[in-house]
Write a protein that holds these residues in place. Structure first.
Motif, PDB file in Angstrom:
ATOM      1  N   ARG A 125       0.850  -1.730   0.066  1.00  0.00           N
ATOM      2  CA  ARG A 125       0.556   0.563  -0.295  1.00  0.00           C
ATOM      3  C   ARG A 125       1.020   1.340   0.248  1.00  0.00           C
ATOM      4  O   ARG A 125       0.874   1.367  -0.608  1.00  0.00           O
ATOM      5  N   ASP A 126       2.033   1.112   0.435  1.00  0.00           N
ATOM      6  CA  ASP A 126       2.657   2.312   0.228  1.00  0.00           C
ATOM      7  C   ASP A 126       3.355   2.505  -0.292  1.00  0.00           C
ATOM      8  O   ASP A 126       3.862   3.594  -0.913  1.00  0.00           O
ATOM      9  N   ALA A 127       3.926   1.738  -1.453  1.00  0.00           N
ATOM     10  CA  ALA A 127       4.394   1.784  -1.886  1.00  0.00           C
ATOM     11  C   ALA A 127       3.403   2.231  -3.821  1.00  0.00           C
ATOM     12  O   ALA A 127       3.967   2.793  -4.215  1.00  0.00           O
ATOM     13  N   ILE A 128       2.517   2.195  -3.405  1.00  0.00           N
ATOM     14  CA  ILE A 128       1.735   2.414  -4.577  1.00  0.00           C
ATOM     15  C   ILE A 128       1.361   3.868  -4.342  1.00  0.00           C
ATOM     16  O   ILE A 128       1.784   4.472  -5.137  1.00  0.00           O
ATOM     17  N   ALA A 129       0.766   3.787  -3.005  1.00  0.00           N
ATOM     18  CA  ALA A 129       1.572   6.187  -2.937  1.00  0.00           C
ATOM     19  C   ALA A 129       2.605   6.681  -3.168  1.00  0.00           C
ATOM     20  O   ALA A 129       2.267   7.661  -3.951  1.00  0.00           O
ATOM     21  N   ARG A 130       3.123   6.019  -2.795  1.00  0.00           N
ATOM     22  CA  ARG A 130       5.224   7.013  -3.461  1.00  0.00           C
ATOM     23  C   ARG A 130       5.171   6.611  -5.257  1.00  0.00           C
ATOM     24  O   ARG A 130       5.358   7.719  -5.432  1.00  0.00           O
ATOM     25  N   SER A 165      -5.453  -4.569  -5.778  1.00  0.00           N
ATOM     26  CA  SER A 165      -6.665  -4.338  -6.816  1.00  0.00           C
ATOM     27  C   SER A 165      -6.373  -3.120  -7.209  1.00  0.00           C
ATOM     28  O   SER A 165      -6.051  -1.990  -8.024  1.00  0.00           O
ATOM     29  N   MET A 166      -5.664  -2.206  -6.341  1.00  0.00           N
ATOM     30  CA  MET A 166      -4.804  -0.173  -6.093  1.00  0.00           C
ATOM     31  C   MET A 166      -3.720  -1.087  -6.943  1.00  0.00           C
ATOM     32  O   MET A 166      -4.201   0.732  -8.185  1.00  0.00           O
ATOM     33  N   LEU A 167      -3.200  -1.694  -6.868  1.00  0.00           N
ATOM     34  CA  LEU A 167      -2.042  -1.560  -7.641  1.00  0.00           C
ATOM     35  C   LEU A 167      -2.182  -1.340  -9.300  1.00  0.00           C
ATOM     36  O   LEU A 167      -1.070  -0.755  -9.996  1.00  0.00           O
ATOM     37  N   ALA A 168      -3.262  -2.320  -9.467  1.00  0.00           N
ATOM     38  CA  ALA A 168      -3.729  -2.447 -11.247  1.00  0.00           C
ATOM     39  C   ALA A 168      -3.853  -1.071 -11.099  1.00  0.00           C
ATOM     40  O   ALA A 168      -4.029  -0.564 -12.479  1.00  0.00           O
ATOM     41  N   HIS A 169      -5.190  -0.184 -10.539  1.00  0.00           N
ATOM     42  CA  HIS A 169      -5.256   0.924 -10.729  1.00  0.00           C
ATOM     43  C   HIS A 169      -4.864   2.016 -10.884  1.00  0.00           C
ATOM     44  O   HIS A 169      -5.095   2.626 -11.801  1.00  0.00           O
ATOM     45  N   ALA A 170      -3.146   1.700  -9.842  1.00  0.00           N
ATOM     46  CA  ALA A 170      -2.733   3.014 -10.063  1.00  0.00           C
ATOM     47  C   ALA A 170      -1.689   3.278 -11.509  1.00  0.00           C
ATOM     48  O   ALA A 170      -1.558   3.711 -11.868  1.00  0.00           O
ATOM     49  N   PHE A 171      -1.689   1.491 -11.750  1.00  0.00           N
ATOM     50  CA  PHE A 171      -0.271   1.431 -12.816  1.00  0.00           C
ATOM     51  C   PHE A 171      -1.609   2.265 -13.974  1.00  0.00           C
ATOM     52  O   PHE A 171      -1.013   2.867 -15.330  1.00  0.00           O
ATOM     53  N   ALA A 215      -5.298  14.766  -8.093  1.00  0.00           N
ATOM     54  CA  ALA A 215      -4.600  15.374  -8.410  1.00  0.00           C
ATOM     55  C   ALA A 215      -5.597  16.587  -9.527  1.00  0.00           C
ATOM     56  O   ALA A 215      -6.003  16.542  -9.942  1.00  0.00           O
ATOM     57  N   PRO A 216      -4.609  17.980  -9.401  1.00  0.00           N
ATOM     58  CA  PRO A 216      -5.549  18.893  -9.873  1.00  0.00           C
ATOM     59  C   PRO A 216      -5.989  19.127 -11.206  1.00  0.00           C
ATOM     60  O   PRO A 216      -6.845  19.892 -11.937  1.00  0.00           O
ATOM     61  N   ASP A 217      -4.601  18.291 -12.000  1.00  0.00           N
ATOM     62  CA  ASP A 217      -4.925  18.958 -13.894  1.00  0.00           C
ATOM     63  C   ASP A 217      -5.796  16.636 -14.100  1.00  0.00           C
ATOM     64  O   ASP A 217      -6.222  16.416 -15.026  1.00  0.00           O
ATOM     65  N   GLY A 218      -6.680  16.558 -12.712  1.00  0.00           N
ATOM     66  CA  GLY A 218      -7.258  15.542 -13.129  1.00  0.00           C
ATOM     67  C   GLY A 218      -7.393  13.833 -13.126  1.00  0.00           C
ATOM     68  O   GLY A 218      -8.419  13.026 -13.104  1.00  0.00           O
ATOM     69  N   ALA A 219      -5.718  14.122 -12.565  1.00  0.00           N
ATOM     70  CA  ALA A 219      -4.630  12.705 -12.239  1.00  0.00           C
ATOM     71  C   ALA A 219      -5.946  11.981 -10.998  1.00  0.00           C
ATOM     72  O   ALA A 219      -6.098  12.616  -9.565  1.00  0.00           O
ATOM     73  N   ARG A 220      -5.966  10.321 -11.083  1.00  0.00           N
ATOM     74  CA  ARG A 220      -7.043  10.389  -9.610  1.00  0.00           C
ATOM     75  C   ARG A 220      -6.158   9.194  -9.587  1.00  0.00           C
ATOM     76  O   ARG A 220      -6.348   7.649 -10.140  1.00  0.00           O
ATOM     77  N   ALA A 221      -6.392   8.390  -8.503  1.00  0.00           N
ATOM     78  CA  ALA A 221      -5.931   6.789  -7.962  1.00  0.00           C
ATOM     79  C   ALA A 221      -6.242   6.898  -6.306  1.00  0.00           C
ATOM     80  O   ALA A 221      -5.748   7.710  -5.879  1.00  0.00           O
ATOM     81  N   LEU A 222      -6.589   5.018  -5.926  1.00  0.00           N
ATOM     82  CA  LEU A 222      -6.621   4.793  -4.959  1.00  0.00           C
ATOM     83  C   LEU A 222      -5.268   4.856  -3.830  1.00  0.00           C
ATOM     84  O   LEU A 222      -4.754   4.427  -4.297  1.00  0.00           O
ATOM     85  N   ILE A 223      -5.728   5.510  -2.943  1.00  0.00           N
ATOM     86  CA  ILE A 223      -3.739   4.830  -2.126  1.00  0.00           C
ATOM     87  C   ILE A 223      -3.935   4.478  -0.771  1.00  0.00           C
ATOM     88  O   ILE A 223      -3.267   4.340  -0.375  1.00  0.00           O
ATOM     89  N   ASP A 224      -5.559   4.327  -0.632  1.00  0.00           N
ATOM     90  CA  ASP A 224      -5.410   3.462   0.839  1.00  0.00           C
ATOM     91  C   ASP A 224      -6.287   3.310   1.206  1.00  0.00           C
ATOM     92  O   ASP A 224      -8.151   3.813   0.549  1.00  0.00           O
TER      93      ASP A 224
END
Length: 402
Positions: A85-90, A360-366, A144-153
């Motif tokens: 989880r912490d690596a996903i956030a980084r 799944s969060m890792l896959a979504h972040a990718f 993020a302000p430019d519309g990028a988004r991801a689950l981090i926790d």
């Protein structure tokens, strides 16, 4: 034909290289090469076009004769899902991190048929829009302000009846250190982890479940974290003239004080609403009111309300943008469920839920980072000029509720 094949090969090579770079950042959370290979196969399966991404289908995609190996990965294999989880956030911060970002907190339901899965109960879920037998996860999205988004926790909500039944908890793998915590308390824990990890952000946003919780608001204010949190129409707002309902305060706003602003871009273009700001009991608190441009089902203009806090001066346009950024977490749910198998799991134990959800969060972040990188360079931003809301009346035809 050969040119198109070469282009496809180049795209596949670029995708593979990007995925390898991602997985290198989480490889260390798996204790040995065998578990690491299984983890990699699981994430690749989640990213595949497989229709149902449960262990049977993922095992078939990975070329394994049964789902036993992937079930062991989720239930028993030695690896650290919290480190993942912490690596996903980084990973997300390196790609889209921005000091003006919004941390959006929200929950989503996972419908279940039995009663053995950790935390399952008949409870309300917005996924179905009613009370259902389900698990509920509370999530933190980085917007993020430019519309990028991801689950981090993420946190699994354990209802009080579950937490008080330690025998049932033990059967579902819920340890004695896990006690009852409200959803706002889970949100507080996740925001606290983000702060501790140095995640760059400026605001926290959430719906009424979080805006209506005094404990969460008080904690955010003690930490000097600005927020825009939705509240119900009957929320009592402190003003210098005493406490008044949110809808009552909105009804006192002069017609000329409403401003028409876009709070975000939707699938059909800018999300335009009329907005007004009402001073609360102190210089760093406000009530933000949002009014629809078209009548709703009841024939009235619909109103929504937000408690706002900031230790620095802010504009109406910025507060409206933060309110709109909260939709980013709902977009994340739709994307992660539709493309990364967030809700396709078939596990019952507490830790297995966290492990599937984290992968799944890792896959979504990718996918989120890849989509962000594929965007054309944005045009230079133009300042948004607020305009007076046209056709206003002194409150006639508005519905004071949400």
């Amino acid at each position: 034909m050969e040119g198109s094949r070469a282009g496809a090969a180049d795209a596949h090579a670029a995708w593979s290289e990007s995925f390898n770079e991602l997985f290198a950042q989480v490889a260390g959370v798996f204790s040995n090469a065998h578990v690491r290979r299984r983890g990699r196969a699981y994430v690749l399966g989640l990213l595949s076009q497989t229709e149902r991404k449960n262990s049977w289908q993922l095992a078939e995609f990975a070329g394994e004769p049964s789902p036993d190996g992937l079930q062991r990965l989720l239930n028993f294999s030695p690896w650290d899902e919290d480190a993942c989880r912490d690596a996903i956030a980084r990973y997300v911060m390196r790609a889209v991190g921005d000091p003006g970002a919004v941390l959006a907190v929200d929950e989503t339901g996972f419908l279940k048929k039995g009663r053995m899965s950790a935390g399952v109960a008949r409870q309300y879920t917005g996924t179905a829009g009613r009370v259902e037998n389900c698990q509920v996860g509370v999530f933190l999205a980085y917007c993020a302000p430019d519309g990028a988004r991801a689950l981090i926790d993420r946190e699994l909500y354990i209802p009080r009846k579950w937490a008080e039944d330690r025998e049932r908890c033990a059967a579902a793998g819920i340890g004695g250190d896990v006690t009852f915590a409200t959803k706002p308390k889970l949100a507080e824990a996740m925001i606290g982890r983000a702060v501790q990890a140095g995640v760059p952000f400026k605001w926290v946003a959430g719906d009424e479940a979080y805006g209506g919780n005094p404990g969460l608001r008080e904690w955010l204010e003690a930490e000097k974290i600005p927020y825009v949190l939705a509240v119900a129409c009957n929320a009592m707002i402190e003003t210098k003239a005493g406490a008044k309902r949110a809808d009552e305060l909105a009804g006192l706003v002069p017609a000329g004080a409403w401003q028409r602003l876009s709070c975000a871009d939707g699938s059909k273009g800018p999300r335009l609403y009329d907005w007004a700001l009402v001073a609360a009991g102190s210089d760093d608190h406000w009530l933000l009111a949002r009014r629809s441009l078209q009548p709703g089902e009841k024939g009235n203009l619909e109103l929504a309300f937000y408690r706002c806090y900031s230790p620095r001066p802010v504009t109406l346009a910025e507060l409206a943008a933060v309110a709109g950024a909260r939709w980013g977490v709902e977009d994340c749910f739709a994307e992660a469920k539709g493309e990364a198998g967030l809700d396709h799991y078939q596990v019952r134990r507490y830790r297995a839920w966290y492990r599937h959800i984290t992968l799944s969060m890792l896959a979504h972040a990718f996918l989120a980072v890849a989509a962000h990188g594929a965007r054309p360079a944005p045009a230079l931003p133009q300042p948004q000029e607020p305009v007076p809301a046209s056709g206003n009346t002194d409150g006639e035809g508005t519905e004071k509720g949400t």
